[in-house]
Design an enzyme around this catalytic site. Structure first.
Site, PDB file in Angstrom:
ATOM      1  N   GLU A  23      -4.968   4.457  13.995  1.00 16.33           N
ATOM      2  CA  GLU A  23      -5.830   3.478  14.680  1.00 16.33           C
ATOM      3  C   GLU A  23      -6.508   4.023  15.931  1.00 16.33           C
ATOM      4  O   GLU A  23      -7.405   3.377  16.459  1.00 16.33           O
ATOM      5  CB  GLU A  23      -5.041   2.197  15.028  1.00 16.33           C
ATOM      6  CG  GLU A  23      -4.010   2.328  16.144  1.00 16.33           C
ATOM      7  CD  GLU A  23      -2.654   2.834  15.656  1.00 16.33           C
ATOM      8  OE1 GLU A  23      -2.543   3.231  14.490  1.00 16.33           O
ATOM      9  OE2 GLU A  23      -1.704   2.832  16.465  1.00 16.33           O
TER      10      GLU A  23
ATOM     11  N   ASP B 183      -4.414 -10.807  14.195  1.00 15.81           N
ATOM     12  CA  ASP B 183      -3.565  -9.666  14.594  1.00 15.81           C
ATOM     13  C   ASP B 183      -3.722  -9.329  16.075  1.00 15.81           C
ATOM     14  O   ASP B 183      -2.938  -8.575  16.619  1.00 15.81           O
ATOM     15  CB  ASP B 183      -3.831  -8.444  13.708  1.00 15.81           C
ATOM     16  CG  ASP B 183      -5.259  -7.950  13.793  1.00 15.81           C
ATOM     17  OD1 ASP B 183      -6.146  -8.721  14.199  1.00 15.81           O
ATOM     18  OD2 ASP B 183      -5.492  -6.771  13.467  1.00 15.81           O
TER      19      ASP B 183
ATOM     20  N   HIS C  46       0.331   1.566  16.145  1.00 13.37           N
ATOM     21  CA  HIS C  46       0.194   0.389  17.027  1.00 13.37           C
ATOM     22  C   HIS C  46       1.345   0.338  18.038  1.00 13.37           C
ATOM     23  O   HIS C  46       2.157  -0.600  18.048  1.00 13.37           O
ATOM     24  CB  HIS C  46       0.146  -0.908  16.201  1.00 13.37           C
ATOM     25  CG  HIS C  46      -1.038  -0.979  15.295  1.00 13.37           C
ATOM     26  ND1 HIS C  46      -2.322  -1.198  15.751  1.00 13.37           N
ATOM     27  CD2 HIS C  46      -1.153  -0.820  13.952  1.00 13.37           C
ATOM     28  CE1 HIS C  46      -3.174  -1.184  14.742  1.00 13.37           C
ATOM     29  NE2 HIS C  46      -2.486  -0.949  13.631  1.00 13.37           N
TER      30      HIS C  46
ATOM     31  N   ARG D 184       0.844  -1.197   0.000  1.00 13.58           N
ATOM     32  CA  ARG D 184       0.000   0.000   0.000  1.00 13.58           C
ATOM     33  C   ARG D 184       0.887   1.258   0.000  1.00 13.58           C
ATOM     34  O   ARG D 184       2.086   1.181   0.215  1.00 13.58           O
ATOM     35  CB  ARG D 184      -0.912   0.004   1.233  1.00 13.58           C
ATOM     36  CG  ARG D 184      -1.986  -1.070   1.184  1.00 13.58           C
ATOM     37  CD  ARG D 184      -2.738  -1.170   2.492  1.00 13.58           C
ATOM     38  NE  ARG D 184      -1.898  -1.699   3.560  1.00 13.58           N
ATOM     39  CZ  ARG D 184      -2.273  -1.816   4.830  1.00 13.58           C
ATOM     40  NH1 ARG D 184      -3.493  -1.453   5.184  1.00 13.58           N
ATOM     41  NH2 ARG D 184      -1.457  -2.309   5.731  1.00 13.58           N
TER      42      ARG D 184
ATOM     43  N   TYR E  47      -0.436   4.526  10.580  1.00 14.74           N
ATOM     44  CA  TYR E  47      -0.699   3.525  11.621  1.00 14.74           C
ATOM     45  C   TYR E  47       0.552   3.403  12.480  1.00 14.74           C
ATOM     46  O   TYR E  47       1.676   3.356  11.949  1.00 14.74           O
ATOM     47  CB  TYR E  47      -0.975   2.142  11.002  1.00 14.74           C
ATOM     48  CG  TYR E  47      -2.322   2.001  10.338  1.00 14.74           C
ATOM     49  CD1 TYR E  47      -3.494   2.104  11.063  1.00 14.74           C
ATOM     50  CD2 TYR E  47      -2.415   1.722   8.979  1.00 14.74           C
ATOM     51  CE1 TYR E  47      -4.740   1.963  10.454  1.00 14.74           C
ATOM     52  CE2 TYR E  47      -3.650   1.578   8.357  1.00 14.74           C
ATOM     53  CZ  TYR E  47      -4.810   1.695   9.109  1.00 14.74           C
ATOM     54  OH  TYR E  47      -6.023   1.554   8.505  1.00 14.74           O
TER      55      TYR E  47
ATOM     56  N   LYS F 291       2.237   2.034   7.147  1.00  9.00           N
ATOM     57  CA  LYS F 291       2.702   1.241   8.294  1.00  9.00           C
ATOM     58  C   LYS F 291       3.536   2.093   9.239  1.00  9.00           C
ATOM     59  O   LYS F 291       4.058   3.139   8.858  1.00  9.00           O
ATOM     60  CB  LYS F 291       3.561   0.057   7.817  1.00  9.00           C
ATOM     61  CG  LYS F 291       2.785  -1.005   7.091  1.00  9.00           C
ATOM     62  CD  LYS F 291       1.560  -1.448   7.818  1.00  9.00           C
ATOM     63  CE  LYS F 291       1.752  -2.698   8.641  1.00  9.00           C
ATOM     64  NZ  LYS F 291       0.465  -3.226   9.149  1.00  9.00           N
TER      65      LYS F 291
HETATM   66  N1  NAD Z   1      -5.973 -10.071   9.715  1.00 10.51           N
HETATM   67  C1  NAD Z   1      -6.157  -8.871   9.203  1.00 10.51           C
HETATM   68  O1  NAD Z   1      -5.557  -8.512   8.197  1.00 10.51           O
HETATM   69  C2  NAD Z   1      -7.127  -7.933   9.831  1.00 10.51           C
HETATM   70  C3  NAD Z   1      -7.580  -6.796   9.141  1.00 10.51           C
HETATM   71  C4  NAD Z   1      -8.534  -5.969   9.748  1.00 10.51           C
HETATM   72  C5  NAD Z   1      -9.014  -6.278  11.037  1.00 10.51           C
HETATM   73  N2  NAD Z   1      -8.519  -7.385  11.688  1.00 10.51           N
HETATM   74  C6  NAD Z   1      -8.974  -7.790  13.027  1.00 10.51           C
HETATM   75  O2  NAD Z   1     -10.277  -8.355  12.979  1.00 10.51           O
HETATM   76  C7  NAD Z   1     -10.837  -8.318  14.278  1.00 10.51           C
HETATM   77  C8  NAD Z   1     -12.259  -7.790  14.228  1.00 10.51           C
HETATM   78  O3  NAD Z   1     -12.228  -6.412  13.864  1.00 10.51           O
HETATM   79  P1  NAD Z   1     -13.559  -5.545  13.709  1.00 10.51           P
HETATM   80  O4  NAD Z   1     -13.154  -4.248  13.098  1.00 10.51           O
HETATM   81  O5  NAD Z   1     -14.639  -6.331  13.078  1.00 10.51           O
HETATM   82  O6  NAD Z   1     -13.947  -5.291  15.240  1.00 10.51           O
HETATM   83  P2  NAD Z   1     -15.383  -4.850  15.786  1.00 10.51           P
HETATM   84  O7  NAD Z   1     -15.142  -4.234  17.133  1.00 10.51           O
HETATM   85  O8  NAD Z   1     -16.123  -4.060  14.758  1.00 10.51           O
HETATM   86  O9  NAD Z   1     -16.163  -6.225  15.963  1.00 10.51           O
HETATM   87  C9  NAD Z   1     -15.830  -7.195  16.899  1.00 10.51           C
HETATM   88  C10 NAD Z   1     -17.078  -7.907  17.332  1.00 10.51           C
HETATM   89  O10 NAD Z   1     -16.701  -9.034  18.136  1.00 10.51           O
HETATM   90  C11 NAD Z   1     -17.745  -9.214  19.063  1.00 10.51           C
HETATM   91  N3  NAD Z   1     -17.324 -10.123  20.124  1.00 10.51           N
HETATM   92  C12 NAD Z   1     -16.523  -9.904  21.189  1.00 10.51           C
HETATM   93  N4  NAD Z   1     -16.378 -11.034  21.912  1.00 10.51           N
HETATM   94  C13 NAD Z   1     -17.111 -11.990  21.285  1.00 10.51           C
HETATM   95  C14 NAD Z   1     -17.383 -13.367  21.539  1.00 10.51           C
HETATM   96  N5  NAD Z   1     -16.868 -13.993  22.597  1.00 10.51           N
HETATM   97  N6  NAD Z   1     -18.169 -14.035  20.655  1.00 10.51           N
HETATM   98  C15 NAD Z   1     -18.694 -13.428  19.582  1.00 10.51           C
HETATM   99  N7  NAD Z   1     -18.487 -12.129  19.309  1.00 10.51           N
HETATM  100  C16 NAD Z   1     -17.710 -11.424  20.139  1.00 10.51           C
HETATM  101  C17 NAD Z   1     -18.070  -7.789  19.515  1.00 10.51           C
HETATM  102  O11 NAD Z   1     -19.340  -7.710  20.152  1.00 10.51           O
HETATM  103  C18 NAD Z   1     -18.016  -7.041  18.194  1.00 10.51           C
HETATM  104  O12 NAD Z   1     -19.296  -6.940  17.578  1.00 10.51           O
HETATM  105  C19 NAD Z   1      -9.880  -7.430  15.093  1.00 10.51           C
HETATM  106  O13 NAD Z   1      -9.013  -8.262  15.834  1.00 10.51           O
HETATM  107  C20 NAD Z   1      -9.122  -6.689  14.039  1.00 10.51           C
HETATM  108  O14 NAD Z   1      -7.861  -6.230  14.513  1.00 10.51           O
HETATM  109  C21 NAD Z   1      -7.594  -8.185  11.105  1.00 10.51           C
END
Ligand code: NAD
Length: 372
Positions: free
Chosen positions: A118, A270, A96, A15, A94, A75
């Protein structure tokens, strides 16, 4: 203001911090834009696109860092980049910082002012500069999960939408936030039978109102999760407990009850991942097998679609970038408390409490720091 955008140097990062459109807007606002040659190549933008937008192309990152008042990146600055930051320079990217003491100390030592994407907030309690990447990762999750389900990749050999006479794949999404909602929409759009589990009743109500019969919802309990696990061809992990490691919701012992070749896509990797057996993987080698269950755990999923991700990120950062350039960071942060929430470091002091707590460093409130 002189705005500088270097080429990203973190491995596998394609990116770029400024799109040609964002550069053009900044130039139209009367600012000077400098971009390192080749910075946009990974996202499909060449130097000519930036030159046409009115940006100046420079050869090296040293030139960008030496000249710019504000550095716009994607980043967190890498060690070599941190050495080039200087007092009074504004960094918008970002960061972190909480798990990264080395970077935090370097930023403090540089004397720069750093605003982290973030931690910028919005009126609805969301994180507007994190949301676009969650949208990308969410929409990508069923796509990579479908690939993982293919037989040649070790998967169960099940087609998402089935065909006439053969039922569709069953997809379980754990967590119905930004990632989960976008994942569920795409999986349902591919013809799969989708269930989303969440712990937040308001969130479940929203999903039900917004998506009706496109997918089912359930309250996330270990009992209901176990019930759905046995039926699932694909499980997408999308939970987040802000500021905490992801809870390990699926244990290895439960794999015996699952369908052999089922795909686990742990987007929450992550934050440590929400399956006990998850470990971070890369785009070069994204999947691995544990007891016949295929895991996809790429920690920077948006990097796979660098062009979409760059444009989505640019759309979200552009108004903030312009406010910072037009008004200077002090006035922009005074006018917008959500942007002030992004302030993590200023002139050798840490200004973000969660980072201070995580690293045991004293924090000065951003409201006070802005006056110094
Ligand atoms: N791997 C990647 O490249 C990448 C990219 C973007 C985001 N992410 C990650 O994805 C994850 C989710 O991000 P998001 O933006 O959707 O967050 P978000 O806060 O919008 O959503 C998270 C949801 O999880 C729910 N939750 C919490 N505990 C729970 C449980 N025990 N059971 C079921 N649901 C539960 C919450 O109520 C919430 O609705 C984060 O860890 C974020 O860092 C990873």
């Amino acid at each position: 203001m002189k705005i500088g955008c270097p080429k990203e140097v973190k491995p596998q990062e394609f990116r770029v911090g400024l799109t040609p459109n964002a550069a053009q807007e900044a130039v139209a606002h009367g600012h000077g834009v400098m971009i390192q040659t080749g910075a946009g190549a990974g996202a499909g933008f060449d130097d000519a696109d930036y030159a046409a937008a009115g940006a100046r192309i420079v050869e090296t990152a040293d030139e960008v860092f030496a000249t710019a008042d504000m550095i716009v990146k994607v980043k967190e600055p890498q060690p070599a980049e941190r050495k080039m930051l200087r007092e009074g320079q504004l960094l918008f990217t970002y960061l972190h910082l909480a798990p990264d003491p080395g970077q935090t100390h370097d930023l403090l030592a540089s004397g720069c002012t750093a605003i982290a994407y973030e931690t910028v907030t919005d009126d609805r309690g969301g994180l507007p500069l994190l949301a676009p990447m969650s949208e990308v990762a969410g929409r990508l999750a069923p796509q990579v999960g479908a690939w993982t389900l293919q037989k040649a990749n070790g998967g169960r050999g099940v087609l998402m939408g089935g065909v006439p006479g053969v039922g569709p794949a069953r997809v379980l999404v754990i967590g119905g936030g930004v990632v989960g909602t976008h994942a569920a929409r795409i999986a349902a759009g591919m013809g799969a039978e989708v269930t989303v589990l969440d712990r937040s009743l308001p969130r479940l109500r929203y999903l039900d109102d917004a998506f009706g019969a496109q997918f089912r919802t359930g309250y996330s309990s270990s009992g209901l999760l176990a019930e759905h696990l046995g039926e699932a061809d694909m499980v997408i992990g999308a939970v987040l407990i802000p500021g905490a490691e992801a809870p390990k919701l699926v244990k290895r012992a439960q794999f015996a009850q699952m369908k052999p070749g089922a795909a686990l896509v742990d987007v929450a990797i992550d934050q440590g991942g929400c399956f006990e057996t998850s470990k971070p993987t890369t785009h070069a080698d994204p999947i691995y097998d544990v007891d016949g269950i295929m895991h996809y755990c790429v920690a920077n999923m948006p990097g796979a679609v660098a062009r979409t991700s760059t444009i989505a990120l640019g759309n979200a950062t552009m108004p903030f970038m312009l406010a910072l350039a037009d008004k200077g960071w002090r006035q922009a942060c005074t006018d917008d408390p959500h942007l002030l929430n992004g302030l993590n470091v200023h002139a050798g002091t840490l200004t973000y409490y969660a980072v201070g707590r995580a690293l045991g460093i004293n924090v000065v409130s951003p409201q006070l720091a802005i006056k110094t």
